[in-house]
Scaffold this active site. Structure first.
Site, PDB file in Angstrom:
ATOM      1  N   SER A  10       1.619   4.595  -4.782  1.00  0.00           N
ATOM      2  CA  SER A  10       3.051   4.638  -4.376  1.00  0.00           C
ATOM      3  C   SER A  10       3.213   3.781  -3.343  1.00  0.00           C
ATOM      4  O   SER A  10       4.404   3.184  -3.023  1.00  0.00           O
ATOM      5  CB  SER A  10       3.570   5.810  -4.216  1.00  0.00           C
ATOM      6  OG  SER A  10       3.302   6.595  -3.033  1.00  0.00           O
ATOM      7  N   LYS A  70       5.667   2.709   5.719  1.00  0.00           N
ATOM      8  CA  LYS A  70       6.292   3.003   4.520  1.00  0.00           C
ATOM      9  C   LYS A  70       7.638   3.767   4.385  1.00  0.00           C
ATOM     10  O   LYS A  70       7.838   4.650   5.460  1.00  0.00           O
ATOM     11  CB  LYS A  70       5.056   3.916   3.565  1.00  0.00           C
ATOM     12  CG  LYS A  70       5.589   4.566   2.044  1.00  0.00           C
ATOM     13  CD  LYS A  70       4.226   5.099   1.727  1.00  0.00           C
ATOM     14  CE  LYS A  70       4.701   5.496   0.326  1.00  0.00           C
ATOM     15  NZ  LYS A  70       3.418   6.261  -0.415  1.00  0.00           N
ATOM     16  N   SER A  89      -2.446   7.058  -3.397  1.00  0.00           N
ATOM     17  CA  SER A  89      -1.240   6.115  -3.095  1.00  0.00           C
ATOM     18  C   SER A  89      -1.762   4.995  -1.908  1.00  0.00           C
ATOM     19  O   SER A  89      -0.967   4.106  -1.422  1.00  0.00           O
ATOM     20  CB  SER A  89       0.083   6.674  -2.792  1.00  0.00           C
ATOM     21  OG  SER A  89       0.587   7.111  -3.996  1.00  0.00           O
TER      22      SER A  89
HETATM   23  N1  GLN Z   1      -0.117   8.537  -8.709  1.00  0.00           N
HETATM   24  C1  GLN Z   1      -0.115   9.753  -8.224  1.00  0.00           C
HETATM   25  C2  GLN Z   1       1.130  10.314  -8.442  1.00  0.00           C
HETATM   26  O1  GLN Z   1       2.202   9.574  -9.101  1.00  0.00           O
HETATM   27  C3  GLN Z   1      -0.152   9.575  -6.492  1.00  0.00           C
HETATM   28  C4  GLN Z   1       0.787   9.328  -5.923  1.00  0.00           C
HETATM   29  C5  GLN Z   1       0.530   9.103  -4.378  1.00  0.00           C
HETATM   30  O2  GLN Z   1      -0.263   9.274  -3.851  1.00  0.00           O
HETATM   31  N2  GLN Z   1       1.686   9.354  -3.831  1.00  0.00           N
HETATM   32  O3  GLN Z   1       1.549  11.481  -8.500  1.00  0.00           O
END
Ligand code: GLN
Length: 483
Positions: free
Chosen positions: A151, A76, A175
């Site tokens: 994400s 990532k 995410s």
């Molecule tokens: N959807 C959550 C956020 O936007 C989690 C994102 C993540 O786990 N990086 O904060």
């Protein structure tokens, strides 16, 4: 070749059926051919990949072995990679080449893994749809009109489309698990402190945790083995021995107590996902597990608490991107204030700016007690609920997401609607617990995941349950058409 799992690749390499170099070349060609449909990579690292593959082949020829030796993966794009762009999905870091490798990157490279590239992601890991990336949205290989989740949407789409067997990802509020659910993968968020955050660009430091995304629990065990462990460079890394995750995959589930929280089956849950969740419960009962109804009474407060704490930490973490030290700098600033304002205004996208504003507001004098302190108190209540539940049960099971992957653009103008989709995943981050999502069926041709949660450092138990489930179901073997 591209259908092989990490475990199959390790056997093939050991048996000299193919070399890592051949496999790497095949996958790079497949990425070049198919990724334009998905947009799952931000950068490809062909040269590095081929040199790592050759080095791995040489190490095997010298008698070395290891499950990751010569295995192709991707990172990532928030794990720092020395000399290679590490963008975090943001214009702010579009020109940033990291001066060092993240611990996770260094550990996997030392184990002989081959880095094919850096995967697309929501900007600074903020999002649940992978639509906030400066490099454009990622498409779900199961239906190109739908989001892959976020994400870590790039890692998920690439692995689901068989562009590579596994990838690293991070999970601040879901995410890893949510994109796993949306793309028919297995994804594990480890216990907070299990995987080093050194060199992993911070979103919300008390919630962020790196982990594996792969097609099977067996492969998650292999990748996690290479990622986990104490790191003196990360003050929140925990000095606990790393068990052999592959060794515990075959434990019996006889007598395993599975807690099913009644709050999970509320009005917001798609009834078809509820049914698939019940089917997975029945499958585990057949393997000897015992089901117990439980309650997590403070779950309803978790989303508001998370969406105060995460932006608060983000507003602090992202203050380092000021146009001075690294990253984007605006053209011809009039003065220092203009440099700060325009570099940040032009370098950050809308969602990141929204979070910075929410976070700065929640932390400001006069509001701190009302928002941030209150949210931290809720965080403790959420954790206490889990501690009470784990006195009664060994793992907790429920849906990973309330709905399957939505259409691209369907929620991008309504941030709160997107935040609500995190309802089942964020509690594990608030409490620091490990969680895993595994494939559990399909709704309208789109994959659905089931989530397992366990007590601290029980990643092995999660992988064991998921592996036994996968030996007795075939959802995880389904492949998206066209890939
Ligand atoms: N959807 C959550 C956020 O936007 C989690 C994102 C993540 O786990 N990086 O904060």
């Amino acid at each position: 070749m591209h259908h092989m799992t990490l475990a199959e690749i390790a056997r093939g390499l050991a048996d000299k059926k193919f070399s890592s170099e051949e496999l790497t070349q095949t996958l790079l060609a497949r990425i070049a051919q198919l990724d334009p449909q998905l947009n799952s990579f931000i950068s490809l690292t062909e040269e590095l990949a081929l040199s790592q593959a050759k080095a791995a082949d040489a190490r095997r020829a010298n008698g070395e072995s290891g499950a990751l030796l010569g295995a192709p993966i991707a990172h990532k794009d928030l794990f720092c990679t020395q000399g290679i762009r590490t963008s975090c999905g943001s214009k702010m870091l579009d020109n940033f080449k990291a001066p060092y490798d993240a611990t996770v990157v260094a550990k996997l490279a030392a184990a002989g893994a081959v880095t094919l590239g850096k995967t697309n992601m929501d900007e600074f890991a903020m999002g649940s749809a992978n639509e906030s990336s400066y490099y454009g949205a990622v498409k779900n290989p199961w239906n190109l009109e739908h989001v892959p989740g976020g994400s870590s949407g790039g890692s998920a789409a690439a692995v689901a489309a068989r562009l590579l067997p596994a990838a690293t990802a991070t999970d601040t509020g879901g995410s890893i698990r949510q994109p796993a659910a949306f793309t028919n993968l297995t994804g594990l968020k480890p216990t907070y402190g299990r995987v080093s955050r050194w060199g992993m660009i911070a979103y919300a430091s008390s919630l962020d945790q790196g982990g594996p995304l792969a097609r099977t629990a067996e492969d998650c065990a292999i990748l996690l083995q290479g990622m986990a462990g104490f790191d003196p460079n990360d003050s929140t890394s925990i000095d606990e021995p790393v068990p052999d995750y592959s060794a515990s995959l075959n434990g019996s589930l006889q007598g395993l107590r599975i807690g099913v929280p009644k709050e999970y089956f509320s009005a917001g849950l798609d009834p078809r996902i509820a049914e698939l969740t019940h089917n997975s419960i029945k499958a585990l009962e057949k393997l000897g597990a015992v089901i117990k109804p439980i309650s997590l009474p403070n779950m309803q407060h978790a989303i508001p608490a998370y969406y105060v704490i995460a932006p608060a930490e983000a507003s602090s973490n992202l203050s380092r991107f000021d146009g001075v030290r690294f990253g984007y700098r605006c053209e011809n600033p009039d003065n220092l204030m203009d440099l700060y304002k325009r570099s940040r205004g032009e370098g950050f996208g809308a969602e990141v700016q929204r979070r910075i504003m929410v976070g700065a507001y929640a932390l400001s004098a006069g509001y701190y007690d009302a928002y941030y302190l209150k949210a931290q108190k809720i965080r403790r209540l959420v954790k206490n609920d889990f501690m009470a539940a784990f006195n009664e049960v060994d793992i907790i099971l429920g849906p990973t997401t309330p709905n399957p992957a939505w259409k691209l653009g369907a929620k991008s103008s309504d941030p709160v609607a997107e935040y609500l989709e995190d309802v089942y995943t964020i509690t594990a981050n608030l409490a620091g617990l490990p969680g895993l999502s595994m494939p559990a069926g399909f709704v309208d041709g789109l994959p659905v995941g089931v989530q397992l949660l366990a007590p601290y450092f029980q990643e092995g138990r999660l992988l064991n349950v998921a592996h036994q489930y996968q030996l007795n179901t075939d959802w995880h073997t389904r492949t998206p058409t066209g890939f």
